[in-house]
Design an enzyme around this catalytic site. Structure first.
Site, mmCIF file in Angstrom:
data_model
loop_
_atom_site.group_PDB
_atom_site.id
_atom_site.type_symbol
_atom_site.label_atom_id
_atom_site.label_comp_id
_atom_site.label_asym_id
_atom_site.label_seq_id
_atom_site.Cartn_x
_atom_site.Cartn_y
_atom_site.Cartn_z
ATOM 1 N N VAL A 84 0.848 -1.192 0.000
ATOM 2 C CA VAL A 84 0.000 0.000 0.000
ATOM 3 C C VAL A 84 0.885 1.245 0.000
ATOM 4 C CG1 VAL A 84 -1.818 1.259 1.220
ATOM 5 C CG2 VAL A 84 -1.746 -1.257 1.321
ATOM 6 N N LYS A 85 0.753 2.047 -1.065
ATOM 7 C CA LYS A 85 1.529 3.290 -1.140
ATOM 8 C C LYS A 85 0.785 4.388 -0.385
ATOM 9 C CE LYS A 85 3.876 4.301 -4.998
ATOM 10 N NZ LYS A 85 4.084 4.544 -6.462
ATOM 11 N N ILE A 86 1.529 5.044 0.510
ATOM 12 C CA ILE A 86 0.956 6.098 1.349
ATOM 13 C C ILE A 86 1.777 7.367 1.111
ATOM 14 C CG2 ILE A 86 0.544 6.820 3.746
ATOM 15 C CD1 ILE A 86 -1.068 4.363 3.296
#
Ligand code: G3P
Length: 217
Positions: A84-86
């Protein structure tokens, strides 16, 4: 150094996979927008295409930590190795802390400095993505940033992996590989450039030309 292709274009992904060039696919909202298709449907299509052994990175859109976490928990269901890219910001770091506590791997994206990389690592990010091309664009040195982050992570025994993002050309790839960068996220065009060398091309032409003079049965 592993290569992840920076695209949501199915043809590009298929082509890179067929040559054994990549171990993953990285996307961001701009990359998704370029394909003109719905986000989740696009990610599902890529997920099926790359198989379970490769990695898939996809980014949350929410700006509040709780909503980022909610989105992340849904996204991670899309693939066995989903990351998951945050985005790098205070709410993002809160989300990274919660997701990593839940065993969900995160990549802090839009990283442009050593302190940002350190904070991402301390919050629990499995990956941090410094954007080296965009650093070069403003007259700084993207490769130097990778070198500094690598040195700091090594000095402190930090296990967070460095994903060099926003790579634009083969020299970037050589420079970051020499620094021991874990992963390069690379556009399809640059992957193809890496294959080419004028001496490979002229050497093959000469082999084929000389082959003409070999007596045939
Ligand atoms: O995934 C982020 C990234 O690689 C962005 O690249 O070329 O838009 O700076 P670029």
């Amino acid at each position: 150094m592993k290569f992840f292709i920076d695209t949501a274009n199915v043809k590009e992904i298929e082509s890179a996979l067929s040559m054994g060039l990549i171990n993953g696919v990285t996307t961001n909202p701009s990359i998704i927008a370029r394909e003109g298709k719905e986000f989740i449907a696009t990610m599902k299509e890529i997920s099926a295409l790359i198989g379970p052994e490769n990695y898939l990175f996809g980014e949350v859109i929410a700006l509040k930590a709780d909503e980022m976490v909610k989105e992340g928990r849904e996204l991670v269901k899309l693939h066995k190795n989903f990351v998951v890219k945050i985005p790098m910001c205070a709410e993002g770091l809160k989300a990274v802390k919660q997701l990593s506590a839940a065993g969900i791997p995160t990549c802090v994206t839009l990283c442009f400095s050593v302190p940002q990389a350190l904070l991402a690592a301390n919050a629990g990010a499995a990956y941090v993505a410094p954007f080296i091309g965009r650093i070069d664009d403003i007259g700084w040195n993207g490769t130097q940033l990778i070198s500094e982050i690598k040195e700091v992570f090594d000095a402190h025994g930090i296990a967070t992996k460095i994903v060099a993002a926003s790579t634009r050309h083969p020299v970037h790839i050589v420079d970051i590989a020499m620094l021991g960068t874990h992963i390069a996220t690379v556009p399809f065009k640059t992957l193809l450039q890496l294959i080419e060398h004028p001496l490979s091309k002229s050497g093959l032409e000469k082999f084929l030309q000389d082959w003409e003079s070999v007596p045939k049965k």
